[in-house]
Scaffold this motif. Structure first.
Motif, PDB file in Angstrom:
ATOM      1  N   ALA A 101      -5.566  11.434 -15.543  1.00  0.00           N
ATOM      2  CA  ALA A 101      -6.411  10.266 -15.286  1.00  0.00           C
ATOM      3  C   ALA A 101      -6.260   9.817 -13.837  1.00  0.00           C
ATOM      4  N   ILE A 102      -7.243   9.058 -13.383  1.00  0.00           N
ATOM      5  CA  ILE A 102      -7.194   8.470 -12.055  1.00  0.00           C
ATOM      6  C   ILE A 102      -7.766   7.065 -12.117  1.00  0.00           C
ATOM      7  N   PHE A 103      -7.106   6.137 -11.429  1.00  0.00           N
ATOM      8  CA  PHE A 103      -7.570   4.756 -11.339  1.00  0.00           C
ATOM      9  C   PHE A 103      -6.967   4.142 -10.081  1.00  0.00           C
ATOM     10  N   PRO A 104      -7.459   2.989  -9.645  1.00  0.00           N
ATOM     11  CA  PRO A 104      -6.961   2.405  -8.397  1.00  0.00           C
ATOM     12  C   PRO A 104      -5.485   1.997  -8.492  1.00  0.00           C
ATOM     13  N   ASP A 105      -4.848   1.937  -7.322  1.00  0.00           N
ATOM     14  CA  ASP A 105      -3.455   1.496  -7.294  1.00  0.00           C
ATOM     15  C   ASP A 105      -3.331  -0.001  -7.527  1.00  0.00           C
ATOM     16  N   ILE A 106      -4.411  -0.729  -7.287  1.00  0.00           N
ATOM     17  CA  ILE A 106      -4.457  -2.162  -7.587  1.00  0.00           C
ATOM     18  C   ILE A 106      -5.609  -2.366  -8.558  1.00  0.00           C
ATOM     19  N   THR A 107      -5.265  -2.628  -9.818  1.00  0.00           N
ATOM     20  CA  THR A 107      -6.277  -2.794 -10.857  1.00  0.00           C
ATOM     21  C   THR A 107      -5.596  -3.387 -12.084  1.00  0.00           C
ATOM     22  N   TYR A 108      -6.270  -3.364 -13.209  1.00  0.00           N
ATOM     23  CA  TYR A 108      -5.712  -3.879 -14.455  1.00  0.00           C
ATOM     24  C   TYR A 108      -4.407  -3.143 -14.773  1.00  0.00           C
ATOM     25  N   GLY A 109      -3.329  -3.886 -14.963  1.00  0.00           N
ATOM     26  CA  GLY A 109      -2.016  -3.292 -15.100  1.00  0.00           C
ATOM     27  C   GLY A 109      -1.788  -2.472 -16.344  1.00  0.00           C
ATOM     28  N   THR A 123      -3.114   9.645 -11.366  1.00  0.00           N
ATOM     29  CA  THR A 123      -3.134   9.397  -9.926  1.00  0.00           C
ATOM     30  C   THR A 123      -3.632   7.985  -9.699  1.00  0.00           C
ATOM     31  N   GLN A 124      -2.989   7.270  -8.780  1.00  0.00           N
ATOM     32  CA  GLN A 124      -3.443   5.938  -8.400  1.00  0.00           C
ATOM     33  C   GLN A 124      -4.019   6.009  -6.990  1.00  0.00           C
ATOM     34  N   ALA A 125      -5.326   5.878  -6.897  1.00  0.00           N
ATOM     35  CA  ALA A 125      -6.009   5.981  -5.610  1.00  0.00           C
ATOM     36  C   ALA A 125      -5.962   4.635  -4.896  1.00  0.00           C
ATOM     37  N   PRO A 126      -5.584   4.607  -3.620  1.00  0.00           N
ATOM     38  CA  PRO A 126      -5.448   3.325  -2.921  1.00  0.00           C
ATOM     39  C   PRO A 126      -6.796   2.642  -2.683  1.00  0.00           C
ATOM     40  N   LEU A 127      -6.806   1.337  -2.856  1.00  0.00           N
ATOM     41  CA  LEU A 127      -7.966   0.555  -2.450  1.00  0.00           C
ATOM     42  C   LEU A 127      -8.048   0.536  -0.926  1.00  0.00           C
ATOM     43  N   LYS A 128      -9.223   0.250  -0.415  1.00  0.00           N
ATOM     44  CA  LYS A 128      -9.383   0.085   1.025  1.00  0.00           C
ATOM     45  C   LYS A 128      -8.644  -1.174   1.494  1.00  0.00           C
ATOM     46  N   ALA A 129      -8.567  -1.353   2.791  1.00  0.00           N
ATOM     47  CA  ALA A 129      -7.857  -2.508   3.356  1.00  0.00           C
ATOM     48  C   ALA A 129      -8.443  -3.827   2.873  1.00  0.00           C
ATOM     49  N   ASP A 130      -9.760  -3.841   2.593  1.00  0.00           N
ATOM     50  CA  ASP A 130     -10.405  -5.074   2.121  1.00  0.00           C
ATOM     51  C   ASP A 130     -10.366  -5.202   0.598  1.00  0.00           C
ATOM     52  N   PHE A 131      -9.573  -4.360  -0.058  1.00  0.00           N
ATOM     53  CA  PHE A 131      -9.387  -4.343  -1.511  1.00  0.00           C
ATOM     54  C   PHE A 131     -10.586  -3.774  -2.280  1.00  0.00           C
ATOM     55  N   SER A 132     -11.546  -3.196  -1.618  1.00  0.00           N
ATOM     56  CA  SER A 132     -12.665  -2.577  -2.327  1.00  0.00           C
ATOM     57  C   SER A 132     -12.300  -1.153  -2.737  1.00  0.00           C
ATOM     58  N   VAL A 133     -12.996  -0.641  -3.747  1.00  0.00           N
ATOM     59  CA  VAL A 133     -12.772   0.716  -4.242  1.00  0.00           C
ATOM     60  C   VAL A 133     -13.469   1.719  -3.330  1.00  0.00           C
ATOM     61  N   ASP A 134     -12.753   2.760  -2.925  1.00  0.00           N
ATOM     62  CA  ASP A 134     -13.338   3.855  -2.157  1.00  0.00           C
ATOM     63  C   ASP A 134     -13.845   4.891  -3.152  1.00  0.00           C
ATOM     64  N   THR A 320       3.940  -7.441  -5.988  1.00  0.00           N
ATOM     65  CA  THR A 320       3.854  -6.186  -5.252  1.00  0.00           C
ATOM     66  C   THR A 320       3.491  -6.446  -3.795  1.00  0.00           C
ATOM     67  N   GLU A 321       3.810  -5.510  -2.939  1.00  0.00           N
ATOM     68  CA  GLU A 321       3.745  -5.724  -1.495  1.00  0.00           C
ATOM     69  C   GLU A 321       2.360  -6.169  -1.017  1.00  0.00           C
ATOM     70  N   ARG A 322       1.320  -5.494  -1.440  1.00  0.00           N
ATOM     71  CA  ARG A 322      -0.016  -5.823  -0.942  1.00  0.00           C
ATOM     72  C   ARG A 322      -0.577  -7.106  -1.551  1.00  0.00           C
ATOM     73  N   LEU A 323      -0.015  -7.539  -2.672  1.00  0.00           N
ATOM     74  CA  LEU A 323      -0.580  -8.688  -3.385  1.00  0.00           C
ATOM     75  C   LEU A 323       0.247  -9.958  -3.255  1.00  0.00           C
ATOM     76  N   LYS A 324       1.436  -9.877  -2.710  1.00  0.00           N
ATOM     77  CA  LYS A 324       2.381 -10.985  -2.785  1.00  0.00           C
ATOM     78  C   LYS A 324       1.920 -12.245  -2.051  1.00  0.00           C
ATOM     79  N   ASP A 325       1.014 -12.113  -1.106  1.00  0.00           N
ATOM     80  CA  ASP A 325       0.537 -13.297  -0.371  1.00  0.00           C
ATOM     81  C   ASP A 325      -0.625 -13.991  -1.078  1.00  0.00           C
ATOM     82  N   TYR A 326      -1.064 -13.424  -2.197  1.00  0.00           N
ATOM     83  CA  TYR A 326      -2.240 -13.945  -2.897  1.00  0.00           C
ATOM     84  C   TYR A 326      -1.857 -14.621  -4.202  1.00  0.00           C
TER      85      TYR A 326
END
Length: 352
Positions: A101-109, A123-134, A320-326
């Protein structure tokens, strides 16, 4: 863990649901529940069904399937009802992930939990810098694709056109589009099931239909996919949807004006909250869900979460590192949001 647990589960990290503290009365904006009661028709029909709880529920959910098929413009055998959309998602991991399976690295846990639970490589595919799906990460991947649309916890949605590119490029693998939040501004891809036999769309009655406590979800796809999912269902728990919940689901579908009015109120409240937070120096993702994902210019997400909790307001924070400020903030009633803004002003005055 006990000495009896199968060793294959030793490393399993379970999903962490939003906290439900009982130590005080909170303004609860942390689990994306609706601030509105279930529709009057849903309540009425659930109450009537309660009189027959001595009987097993209908494993085929025939009344519910008929109402939903008419509502969504599909055939009866193109839909399956489950105990929340989590169950149909788990069924999909069980049934369709032989190639991984493949899904974003930031998504429903729960996606990673379901994969681990069922021994699925992923595989966890990284979101773009703006958090959108590539979408390029999902083109021709030869894996089962799982995408929440709008995504969580960002609320950002893909277009139907982009999703169709992903479906079309993976003809030998199922593409699962999780539309838990679709009713708050995104566009459903349910019509595409008539065009693609590898598309499974899942939705829930928990959010826009105010039935989070009822636990009702469903999947819509080709007849062959639904037969596969029913094989899993009837091999695990054929009575998975209780009678009161099924009746409430029918009532909700028959009370569409009530549901749509509530969705419009959520959208209006979302706009209100976005404008108020901007005044307080927050930035937000472009959410089309019943929550927003917000970051303050100077105060950390964890600090905001903790101080709001002290003041009786619950929001969701991820470490998590990318989300901790939100912080993720559910769109509640106008009264709830006014309390939130008032408490945030107090906090910022104390800290800045």
């Amino acid at each position: 863990m006990s000495n009896f647990l199968d060793s294959k589960y030793n490393s399993l990290v379970p999903y962490t649901p939003g906290e439900q503290p009982k130590d005080m009365q909170y303004v609860k904006l942390n689990t994306n529940e609706s601030p509105f009661a279930p529709s009057p028709k849903a309540q009425e029909m659930a109450s009537e069904a309660a009189k027959r709880l001595q009987l097993y529920s209908d494993p085929e959910c025939r009344d519910l399937v008929k109402a939903a098929a008419e509502y969504f413009g599909v055939e009866n055998d193109e839909i399956i009802f489950t105990n929340g959309s989590d169950e149909v998602l788990n069924f999909a991991f069980m049934a369709f992930c032989e190639n991984g399976a493949i899904f974003p690295d930031i998504t429903y846990g729960f996606y990673s939990v379901f994969a681990d639970l069922n021994g699925v490589e992923y595989t966890q595919a990284p979101l773009k810098a703006d958090f959108s799906v590539d979408i390029n990460n999902y083109i021709g991947v030869n894996k089962t694709v799982f995408l929440a649309n709008p995504n969580a916890p960002t609320g950002i949605a893909l277009s139907v056109e982009d999703i169709e590119k992903i479906i079309k490029s993976n003809p030998n693998n199922v593409v699962v589009i999780d539309e838990a939040y679709v009713d708050f501004g995104a566009q459903s891809v349910i019509p595409l099931i008539k065009k693609y036999d590898n598309l499974l769309v899942t939705q829930t009655f928990s959010k826009s239909r105010s039935l989070a406590g009822g636990r009702l979800g469903f999947g819509i796809g080709s007849k062959a996919l639904i037969r596969d999912l029913n094989t899993i269902k009837y091999s695990t728990n054929p009575y998975n949807v209780n009678s009161m919940t099924a009746a409430a689901g029918v009532g909700s579908l028959l009370d569409d004006e009530y549901i749509k009015n509530n969705c419009e109120r959520i959208k209006q409240n979302r706009d209100y909250l976005l404008n108020e937070l901007k005044k307080l120096d927050f930035t937000m993702t472009d959410s089309l869900a019943n929550f927003i994902f917000a970051k303050h210019s100077t105060v950390s997400g964890e600090e905001i979460y903790l101080r709001l909790k002290e003041k009786g307001v619950l929001v969701r924070h991820f470490k998590t590192e990318r989300l901790k400020d939100y912080t993720r903030i559910t769109i509640g009633s106008r009264e709830q949001l006014e309390i939130l803004i008032s408490k945030l002003k107090e906090i910022l005055k104390e800290l800045l």
